[in-house]
Design a protein around this motif. Structure first.
Motif, PDB file in Angstrom:
ATOM      1  N   GLY A  86       4.816  -7.650   8.717  1.00  0.00           N
ATOM      2  CA  GLY A  86       4.649  -6.923   7.747  1.00  0.00           C
ATOM      3  C   GLY A  86       5.764  -5.723   7.958  1.00  0.00           C
TER       4      GLY A  86
ATOM      5  N   TYR B 223      -5.441   1.502   7.564  1.00  0.00           N
ATOM      6  CA  TYR B 223      -4.810   0.934   6.629  1.00  0.00           C
ATOM      7  C   TYR B 223      -4.805  -0.659   6.961  1.00  0.00           C
ATOM      8  N   VAL B 224      -4.524  -0.945   8.229  1.00  0.00           N
ATOM      9  CA  VAL B 224      -4.292  -2.015   8.924  1.00  0.00           C
ATOM     10  C   VAL B 224      -5.590  -2.836   9.312  1.00  0.00           C
TER      11      VAL B 224
ATOM     12  N   TRP C  42       1.370  -1.065  14.467  1.00  0.00           N
ATOM     13  CA  TRP C  42       1.800  -2.127  13.292  1.00  0.00           C
ATOM     14  C   TRP C  42       2.927  -1.739  12.740  1.00  0.00           C
TER      15      TRP C  42
ATOM     16  N   TYR D  57      -1.733   7.628  11.323  1.00  0.00           N
ATOM     17  CA  TYR D  57      -3.068   7.312  10.675  1.00  0.00           C
ATOM     18  C   TYR D  57      -2.941   5.901  10.185  1.00  0.00           C
ATOM     19  N   ILE D  58      -2.050   5.027  10.597  1.00  0.00           N
ATOM     20  CA  ILE D  58      -2.010   3.652  10.168  1.00  0.00           C
ATOM     21  C   ILE D  58      -3.143   2.822  10.341  1.00  0.00           C
TER      22      ILE D  58
ATOM     23  N   GLN E  36       2.682  11.072   9.650  1.00  0.00           N
ATOM     24  CA  GLN E  36       1.541  10.407   8.893  1.00  0.00           C
ATOM     25  C   GLN E  36       1.567   9.007   9.446  1.00  0.00           C
ATOM     26  N   SER E  37       2.253   8.471  10.089  1.00  0.00           N
ATOM     27  CA  SER E  37       2.330   7.228  10.845  1.00  0.00           C
ATOM     28  C   SER E  37       1.250   7.057  11.744  1.00  0.00           C
TER      29      SER E  37
ATOM     30  N   ASP F 137      -0.660  10.525   0.239  1.00  0.00           N
ATOM     31  CA  ASP F 137       0.067  11.543   0.599  1.00  0.00           C
ATOM     32  C   ASP F 137       1.585  11.185   0.014  1.00  0.00           C
TER      33      ASP F 137
ATOM     34  N   LEU G 129       6.639  -1.529   7.992  1.00  0.00           N
ATOM     35  CA  LEU G 129       5.859  -0.178   7.674  1.00  0.00           C
ATOM     36  C   LEU G 129       7.256   0.797   7.332  1.00  0.00           C
TER      37      LEU G 129
ATOM     38  N   ILE H 122       4.755 -10.810   3.094  1.00  0.00           N
ATOM     39  CA  ILE H 122       4.147  -9.976   4.137  1.00  0.00           C
ATOM     40  C   ILE H 122       4.011  -8.496   3.537  1.00  0.00           C
ATOM     41  N   PRO H 123       2.953  -7.910   4.006  1.00  0.00           N
ATOM     42  CA  PRO H 123       2.609  -6.733   3.404  1.00  0.00           C
ATOM     43  C   PRO H 123       3.477  -5.498   3.784  1.00  0.00           C
ATOM     44  N   VAL H 124       3.607  -4.517   3.015  1.00  0.00           N
ATOM     45  CA  VAL H 124       4.302  -3.345   3.055  1.00  0.00           C
ATOM     46  C   VAL H 124       3.553  -2.185   2.990  1.00  0.00           C
ATOM     47  N   ILE H 125       3.549  -1.163   4.101  1.00  0.00           N
ATOM     48  CA  ILE H 125       2.651  -0.051   3.894  1.00  0.00           C
ATOM     49  C   ILE H 125       3.652   1.159   3.958  1.00  0.00           C
ATOM     50  N   VAL H 126       3.598   1.988   2.867  1.00  0.00           N
ATOM     51  CA  VAL H 126       4.278   3.214   2.773  1.00  0.00           C
ATOM     52  C   VAL H 126       3.520   4.684   3.052  1.00  0.00           C
ATOM     53  N   MET H 127       3.773   5.363   3.781  1.00  0.00           N
ATOM     54  CA  MET H 127       3.135   6.529   4.163  1.00  0.00           C
ATOM     55  C   MET H 127       3.923   7.970   4.330  1.00  0.00           C
ATOM     56  N   GLY H 128       3.546   8.743   3.655  1.00  0.00           N
ATOM     57  CA  GLY H 128       4.193  10.042   3.806  1.00  0.00           C
ATOM     58  C   GLY H 128       5.732  10.072   3.201  1.00  0.00           C
TER      59      GLY H 128
ATOM     60  N   ALA I 223       7.155   4.914   7.042  1.00  0.00           N
ATOM     61  CA  ALA I 223       6.367   5.878   7.202  1.00  0.00           C
ATOM     62  C   ALA I 223       6.854   7.394   7.692  1.00  0.00           C
TER      63      ALA I 223
ATOM     64  N   ARG J 224      -7.455  -5.372   7.028  1.00  0.00           N
ATOM     65  CA  ARG J 224      -6.583  -6.471   6.485  1.00  0.00           C
ATOM     66  C   ARG J 224      -6.910  -7.524   7.751  1.00  0.00           C
TER      67      ARG J 224
ATOM     68  N   MET K 176      -5.220 -10.438   9.262  1.00  0.00           N
ATOM     69  CA  MET K 176      -4.245 -11.063   9.181  1.00  0.00           C
ATOM     70  C   MET K 176      -3.828 -11.948  10.178  1.00  0.00           C
TER      71      MET K 176
ATOM     72  N   ILE L 195       1.066  -1.235  -0.041  1.00  0.00           N
ATOM     73  CA  ILE L 195      -0.053   0.082  -0.061  1.00  0.00           C
ATOM     74  C   ILE L 195       0.914   1.162  -0.192  1.00  0.00           C
TER      75      ILE L 195
END
Lengths: 446, 446
Positions: free
Chosen positions: B308, B323-324, B15, B319-320, B316-317, A278, B310, A290-296, B312, B327, B329, A274
């Protein structure tokens, strides 16, 4: 006309997606016009075969053979370098292969290309121009040069005598000039050297014979380390008296760093990723499950593979080599001729016993070699598919849930009937170079 | 004086280090004065036991029991909520436990504290002040409030009648005012509500008996869902006629988001991480066994766990969660009373057969339950240590390299003699809730 593709390099600059075995040209990160993700070697091979029927030979090292076959098919013609020695030895070895093994005529044009430039199809249409120039005896060596789009300080420049014709004699070569000098060169019609060389096979065979004389390919191969470990540019082209160049005016990119590679990738992340809205100009590739989340994140690249995880500003990412170089890491995944594996776990006990857990995917019809190991035991557990597991010359049908524990010294092999996945656990004092013996397998079910 | 620590929460905001089972209080990311990495529950427990000999009871949910025992030891006193119902039911259940099971006197002071504030030792020294206020009958409920350091919009405020004494009556409560209003409150001596409540056990037992009457803890426990699913603040404190507050003036942080958590972490990355010198104010925590390299990142957090990865911007983090949340999981690692495991691989076949590969660490002397599974087979391969594996009532000594394949329905268990690690592969139609039966184990070697 014969084509030789040079497939080398270890690609530490694209860590963690590239490693000792998976060089950058094998990364599946670019999209074809058909919107399919492909690797650079697949892209170049597809583009080449679309414009020419010329026979293609790939010169590479032993460590890349399985990746190439996995990506291009088993039938691809390969010259395997006995050891890594740079482009001069690789090209002369390819010439000997074409001459002795493929019985090519001395008069035939040979064109050598790198396997990994990101170019449009027009690049490959130029091969006919090169072929004609060689056959017309325009020069001993005919190069292709790329029309520069900016005064780069990191490329080599080919400076022609004039820019009057399609094929022009080369006056001189200049390596990595400063921007101001580069600008001057460009105003004189200079071109970037993109590593494309064309010549008659006889020209190269003379080079071969000046170092090793022989009548068989194996004689040349056995003397591979007599050829100087240097580049073809340095050893041959820059010293040659008769060199000409043709100009290619189109897209050409060297995708050697994350910064340049992400320029040709679209913005969609690859894998379970994801990227939140932003983020700006940020690319993410995830080969893990495993999922990767990238924010900001702005102007960043995030890349995750079984080898490691990179989080980098795109410009800074070009300095990655020094951080990776020192680490002596075993590759955590590999493509093999039978399929692929990844390492799930590796551990060393207090008493020195090691364990390695792999997930292997074996393609239908393929087999893992029938062998025994002196210093380790193995446990194979099938998790999907149907296969034949042979242990000590007895073959067994195996399905998901079936387990074979193989002690040290016991012969074992596996042939996939359908696509098969197994979890393999190796335990022993020495997991690599441990006295593995290979055997002829008879895996007929009794 | 008795202490009740409330250990709740699922911590999706942290997360991938926190999950359904490992709430934020169990993350080992803060450092003690002795420079040892510890979790918030370990930190608070250590700080508490350093200043008081008062008996401590931890109120928690069943899912956290194994993590708590693993981090604080088997002997810790626990009240396990039959289901999650917020702080009001949890606190009255704890009161019933102290009264019926621990035979506490009605006159005894009970102090309820959250398990995860990041505070200095002075916070715990205030407990004696609360105890004295309760015993002096200053009010039915005595709260601890934190002296605000800025007009926060995200906390609740306790507004006292005056600020004359150590213990002051409370005039009113205000939840999350805007900054301007918060400033006004602070000028009137308002304090942040940090969830610390003190009272006599009798006061709470009256609350218990107003909902359920009984003479045994189990009677209260069995009627747990008769207690309203609401906070103790809302159900009791804000409606009570006699409430006083004491002020704590020191460090107090709610480490609920990456942004706040990284404020109290030092800059050294945790795990196999390189943060290059060109990074600024960037934290990285890596619980995976593959390296993480972070280059050119500013104000970012990078966190990798088997759940997973992260990447971030710190702000911004926060607001995670969204997004989690979506899922579904399964947790990829868990602490258990016998040790811990992590998931190495999970796969679902075309025909619906699933496989799950785990690496389990079992501590010396601990055992995994003796059980059978209706719908899955299991393969256990020891990779380190010495253990006793019991299969169908026969016990076997097992060492690195030994494998036991256990078919569906077959009883099996493992007891670690020394610290033991195994790779366990489960294969079957249904891996969870699959008709597991537990048995009494006799693992004497024959």
């Amino acid at each position: 006309m014969k084509i030789v593709l040079l497939s080398g390099g270890s690609g530490k600059r694209l860590w963690p997606l590239s490693n000792e075995i998976r060089s950058k040209q094998f990364l599946k990160v670019v999209k074809s016009e058909q919107n399919e993700i492909e690797s650079m070697v697949q892209r170049v091979y597809r583009q080449l075969t679309a414009v020419t029927d010329a026979k293609i030979t790939i010169a590479t090292s032993a460590s890349q053979v399985e990746s190439i076959k996995n990506q291009l098919g088993d039938k691809v013609s390969l010259v395997v370098e006995p050891e890594r020695r740079n482009t001069f030895p690789a090209i002369v070895l390819s010439a000997a292969y074409l001459y002795f093994e493929k019985n090519c005529s001395s008069d035939e044009t040979v064109i050598v290309l790198p396997v990994d430039p990101y170019v449009d199809n027009g690049y490959f249409s130029m091969l006919n121009v090169l072929d004609k120039a060689v056959q017309d005896n325009a020069a001993d060596i005919v190069l292709m040069g790329v029309k520069p789009t900016y005064p780069s300080e990191k490329y080599g420049y080919i400076i022609p005598e004039s820019t009057d014709s399609t094929v022009n004699p080369v006056r001189e070569f200049k390596e990595k000039p400063d921007a101001k000098t580069a600008e001057k060169y460009i105003s004189e019609g200079a071109l970037w050297n993109c590593g494309v060389f064309a010549f008659k096979l006889s020209y190269l065979m003379n080079l071969v014979n000046s170092v090793v004389t022989g009548n068989k390919f194996s004689e040349i191969e056995n003397h591979y380390n007599d050829f100087e470990k240097t580049s073809f540019d340095y050893a041959v082209v820059e010293k040659a008296s008769s060199v000409a160049v043709v100009s290619y005016n189109g897209e050409w990119k060297d995708l050697g760093t994350w910064n340049t590679l992400t320029e040709v990738m679209d913005n969609k992340p690859i894998g379970d990723v994801i990227i939140t809205d932003d983020c700006k100009n940020t690319h993410a590739i995830n080969e893990l499950e495993i999922p990767v989340i990238v924010m900001g994140a702005n102007d960043m690249v995030v890349a995750a593979s079984p080898d490691g995880i990179l989080v980098a500003d795109k410009v800074q990412s070009s300095y990655i080599k020094k951080y990776v170089e020192d680490r002596d890491m075993r590759p955590m995944f590999e493509e093999r001729s039978w399929g692929e594996y990844k390492v799930l776990d590796f551990a060393v006990n207090e008493d020195g016993t090691k364990s390695l857990t792999k997930r292997k995917k074996i393609r239908a019809g393929k087999r893992i070699e029938y062998q025994s190991h002196k210093n380790r035991s193995e446990v194979m557990t099938v998790i999907s598919g149907k296969c034949i597991i042979t242990v000590n010359d007895r073959a067994h049908e195996a399905y998901a849930g079936d387990t074979y524990a193989v002690a040290e010294g016991v012969k074992h092999g596996l042939e996939a009937v359908t696509d098969t996945e197994i979890i393999e656990i190796q335990v022993g004092k020495e997991l690599i170079a441990d006295g593995t013996e290979n055997f002829e397998e008879n895996n007929k079910l009794s």
